[in-house]
Design a protein around this motif. Structure first.
Motif, PDB file in Angstrom:
ATOM      1  N   ASP A  87      -6.884 104.411  19.225  1.00  0.00           N
ATOM      2  CA  ASP A  87      -7.631 105.301  18.333  1.00  0.00           C
ATOM      3  C   ASP A  87      -7.609 104.850  16.870  1.00  0.00           C
ATOM      4  O   ASP A  87      -8.197 105.504  16.020  1.00  0.00           O
ATOM      5  N   THR A  88      -6.939 103.746  16.586  1.00  0.00           N
ATOM      6  CA  THR A  88      -6.893 103.262  15.207  1.00  0.00           C
ATOM      7  C   THR A  88      -8.168 102.526  14.798  1.00  0.00           C
ATOM      8  O   THR A  88      -8.403 102.315  13.614  1.00  0.00           O
ATOM      9  N   GLY A  89      -8.985 102.145  15.786  1.00  0.00           N
ATOM     10  CA  GLY A  89     -10.185 101.372  15.476  1.00  0.00           C
ATOM     11  C   GLY A  89      -9.900  99.908  15.228  1.00  0.00           C
ATOM     12  O   GLY A  89     -10.769  99.165  14.767  1.00  0.00           O
ATOM     13  N   ASN A  90      -8.680  99.463  15.545  1.00  0.00           N
ATOM     14  CA  ASN A  90      -8.302  98.068  15.339  1.00  0.00           C
ATOM     15  C   ASN A  90      -8.030  97.422  16.693  1.00  0.00           C
ATOM     16  O   ASN A  90      -7.014  97.716  17.338  1.00  0.00           O
ATOM     17  N   PRO A  91      -8.915  96.517  17.155  1.00  0.00           N
ATOM     18  CA  PRO A  91      -8.725  95.902  18.480  1.00  0.00           C
ATOM     19  C   PRO A  91      -7.398  95.164  18.628  1.00  0.00           C
ATOM     20  O   PRO A  91      -6.835  95.111  19.730  1.00  0.00           O
ATOM     21  N   GLU A  92      -6.883  94.618  17.521  1.00  0.00           N
ATOM     22  CA  GLU A  92      -5.625  93.861  17.615  1.00  0.00           C
ATOM     23  C   GLU A  92      -4.438  94.774  17.919  1.00  0.00           C
ATOM     24  O   GLU A  92      -3.395  94.305  18.377  1.00  0.00           O
ATOM     25  N   LEU A  93      -4.578  96.057  17.659  1.00  0.00           N
ATOM     26  CA  LEU A  93      -3.487  96.990  17.938  1.00  0.00           C
ATOM     27  C   LEU A  93      -3.496  97.492  19.376  1.00  0.00           C
ATOM     28  O   LEU A  93      -2.537  98.135  19.805  1.00  0.00           O
ATOM     29  N   THR A  94      -4.562  97.202  20.116  1.00  0.00           N
ATOM     30  CA  THR A  94      -4.624  97.612  21.515  1.00  0.00           C
ATOM     31  C   THR A  94      -3.469  96.978  22.286  1.00  0.00           C
ATOM     32  O   THR A  94      -3.259  95.769  22.231  1.00  0.00           O
ATOM     33  N   GLY A  95      -2.738  97.812  22.966  1.00  0.00           N
ATOM     34  CA  GLY A  95      -1.581  97.322  23.703  1.00  0.00           C
ATOM     35  C   GLY A  95      -0.349  97.128  22.843  1.00  0.00           C
ATOM     36  O   GLY A  95       0.680  96.647  23.328  1.00  0.00           O
ATOM     37  N   ARG A  96      -0.414  97.485  21.553  1.00  0.00           N
ATOM     38  CA  ARG A  96       0.731  97.330  20.655  1.00  0.00           C
ATOM     39  C   ARG A  96       1.238  98.706  20.223  1.00  0.00           C
ATOM     40  O   ARG A  96       1.430  98.980  19.042  1.00  0.00           O
ATOM     41  N   SER A  97       1.434  99.569  21.172  1.00  0.00           N
ATOM     42  CA  SER A  97       1.834 100.938  20.861  1.00  0.00           C
ATOM     43  C   SER A  97       3.206 101.004  20.186  1.00  0.00           C
ATOM     44  O   SER A  97       3.505 101.965  19.473  1.00  0.00           O
ATOM     45  N   GLU A  98       4.051  99.973  20.384  1.00  0.00           N
ATOM     46  CA  GLU A  98       5.382 100.001  19.769  1.00  0.00           C
ATOM     47  C   GLU A  98       5.299  99.960  18.255  1.00  0.00           C
ATOM     48  O   GLU A  98       6.125 100.579  17.554  1.00  0.00           O
ATOM     49  N   LEU A  99       4.297  99.256  17.705  1.00  0.00           N
ATOM     50  CA  LEU A  99       4.135  99.200  16.257  1.00  0.00           C
ATOM     51  C   LEU A  99       3.702 100.560  15.716  1.00  0.00           C
ATOM     52  O   LEU A  99       4.210 101.018  14.683  1.00  0.00           O
ATOM     53  N   LEU A 100       2.791 101.213  16.407  1.00  0.00           N
ATOM     54  CA  LEU A 100       2.355 102.547  15.982  1.00  0.00           C
ATOM     55  C   LEU A 100       3.511 103.538  16.051  1.00  0.00           C
ATOM     56  O   LEU A 100       3.667 104.387  15.166  1.00  0.00           O
ATOM     57  N   ARG A 101       4.337 103.439  17.097  1.00  0.00           N
ATOM     58  CA  ARG A 101       5.494 104.332  17.207  1.00  0.00           C
ATOM     59  C   ARG A 101       6.477 104.101  16.065  1.00  0.00           C
ATOM     60  O   ARG A 101       7.051 105.049  15.519  1.00  0.00           O
ATOM     61  N   LEU A 102       6.660 102.836  15.703  1.00  0.00           N
ATOM     62  CA  LEU A 102       7.555 102.523  14.584  1.00  0.00           C
ATOM     63  C   LEU A 102       7.046 103.163  13.304  1.00  0.00           C
ATOM     64  O   LEU A 102       7.793 103.845  12.592  1.00  0.00           O
ATOM     65  N   LEU A 103       5.767 102.957  12.996  1.00  0.00           N
ATOM     66  CA  LEU A 103       5.202 103.514  11.772  1.00  0.00           C
ATOM     67  C   LEU A 103       5.299 105.035  11.775  1.00  0.00           C
ATOM     68  O   LEU A 103       5.657 105.652  10.761  1.00  0.00           O
ATOM     69  N   SER A 104       5.003 105.644  12.903  1.00  0.00           N
ATOM     70  CA  SER A 104       5.009 107.106  12.984  1.00  0.00           C
ATOM     71  C   SER A 104       6.410 107.681  12.815  1.00  0.00           C
ATOM     72  O   SER A 104       6.567 108.828  12.382  1.00  0.00           O
TER      73      SER A 104
END
Length: 476
Positions: A87-104
């Protein structure tokens, strides 16, 4: 003999005290011990005034926590959190949920998805945009800066604040007590007389006896009507326009935001206002419903010495750990801690292109020499360093692959990580990341690469000066 024994006991107690209080940060402990051994009586006094852990002040912590709970509810209710990488609109973040969890998990400010940003390059573009937004204010103007100078630029902002206050707009100005120490009383009185509320954050005379002198508010924030926000590296003054003959051209970056992210910039300003003024502001009108149609994913990361997590450092470490292709950094001050040093070297081993642009001319020679002490070791590890020679490099930019980038007030040094109140905007939209990358490449064209053949041949005196500055740098 008894006097000598008493002094020796006192000296030992001082050493034990510093070791107990600074065990979390060995570099700071070593620096304080070095100062203590060089000048025992003075070292203790300096530590008492500057070195005590901010987190030990229960009154400040309690006030901050009390304010945080009410304000965060307003910001959270109005915003739309991004909970999946897709849902970030960034294709490179697809499959990188660990980075989003870290930021959150770093702060109370989530990644939000309804935002529109504009990157502002250098002070002339930034000031024009800030003044235009202030002129359009109808409800409130909140301005928070580390340095505010009484010069032509300072007067322009002063004129707008006075005029808007007289029109009935609520204008609040928050100044760092040390960074704005040269701002005249006459200047402040003219603002107050027009109805502008002015407060100083940890003024020196009050913070020195409380042992808080070393903790500074380094944030640069402007919020207009709760709908438009600004943050970045630019303070208020003529020198940022390149009018200081000593520093010359001033290279910097700022950011204009609309949307959900503004709520969390407002949240941070109001927390700082509460700490400085004692006034608790939490009215819903400070968090109005916005009509922003932007779809950019943005996170606001505020860090402070009183927080349980060193959010700025953790964000940067996370970016270093996630990047596989490139890590591009612009910073005026480069004094990393051991964790960041290891992460930079590890990134090179993974094959990432690690480039760091620092100034060619210093504004603070002590800090500059401390920065240079890290260069040779990292050059040898494969990190590429560049000296910006067009003027003074003051931008604070991080770019990690196409995953994320940040713009804010955070320098790559231990003062920003541990002792300052800082703010960064993490940008996850591919267009903004590439826009910052394009500016980085233009800055490279105005920079000169450093190499071992040249830099490694500097004399013993220069090396000794760098090492002394490096040893003492955690204190500053």
């Amino acid at each position: 003999m008894k006097i000598f024994a008493a002094l020796l006991c006192l000296f030992i107690v001082q050493i034990i005290g510093i070791l107990l209080l600074e065990y979390r940060r060995p570099q700071r402990a070593v620096a304080w011990l070095a100062l203590l051994f060089c000048c025992p009586p003075l070292g203790l006094l300096i530590y008492w005034a500057m070195g005590r852990d901010y987190r030990m002040n229960r009154k400040l912590k309690g006030r901050e926590a009390e304010t945080r709970r009410g304000l965060h509810r307003h910001a959270e209710d109005r915003s739309q959190a991004v909970t999946s990488a897709e849902d970030t609109g960034n294709p490179e973040l697809t499959g990188r949920s660990e980075l989003l969890r870290l930021l959150s998990g770093l702060t109370e400010s989530p990644v939000t998805g309804r935002n529109m940003t504009r990157i502002l390059v250098n002070a002339d573009e930034t000031y024009d945009s800030m003044l235009e937004a202030m002129e359009a204010a109808s409800e409130h103007i909140h301005l928070e800066v580390y340095i505010y100078q009484d010069d032509e630029t300072g007067e322009k902002f002063q004129d707008v604040m006075i005029r808007k206050a007289r029109q009935g707009v609520k204008v609040r100005l928050l100044l760092d007590g040390l960074g704005c120490r040269k701002l005249s009383r006459r200047f402040v009185r003219s603002l107050s007389a027009a109805g502008v509320e002015v407060h100083r954050f940890l003024p020196p005379l009050a913070s020195l006896p409380a042992g808080r002198f070393n903790y500074r508010n380094h944030r640069k924030i402007l919020i207009v009507d709760g709908l438009v926000g600004f943050t970045g590296g630019i303070n208020i003054g003529d020198e940022y326009l390149g009018k200081d003959p000593k520093m010359g051209f001033w290279r910097d970056t700022h950011l204009r935001l609309e949307g959900d992210a503004v709520y969390f910039i407002q949240h941070i300003f109001l927390k700082d206002w509460r700490l400085a003024s004692g006034e608790r502001l939490s009215h819903p009108r400070l968090f109005p419903v916005h009509a922003c149609e932007g779809k950019e994913a943005v996170q606001i990361i505020g860090s402070s010495p009183g927080a349980a997590i060193d959010a700025s450092e953790a964000m940067i470490f996370g970016a270093l750990s996630a990047a596989e292709k490139r890590i591009w950094i612009e910073t005026p001050y480069f004094i990393p801690d051991p964790a960041i040093l290891r992460a930079l070297k590890t990134a090179v081993l993974r094959g990432a292109d690690v480039r760091i642009i620092i100034p060619d001319k210093p504004d603070h020679p002590f800090v500059y020499n401390a920065s240079l002490s890290y260069v040779e070791d990292l050059l040898d590890a494969g990190v590429k360093f560049y000296r910006y020679h067009k003027g003074f490099m003051h931008a604070k930019i991080w770019i990690a692959d196409g995953l994320m980038a940040s713009v804010g007030s955070v320098n790559q040094d231990m003062r920003s990580f541990y002792s300052n109140f800082e703010l960064s905007a993490v940008l996850l939209h591919p267009k903004r990341i590439e826009e910052l990358a394009g500016q980085f490449q233009r800055d490279l064209e105005e920079s000169e690469a450093m190499d071992m053949n040249g830099f490694g041949k500097r004399g013993k005196a220069a090396r000794a000066k760098e090492e002394v500055c490096r040893l003492l740098s955690p204190l500053l």
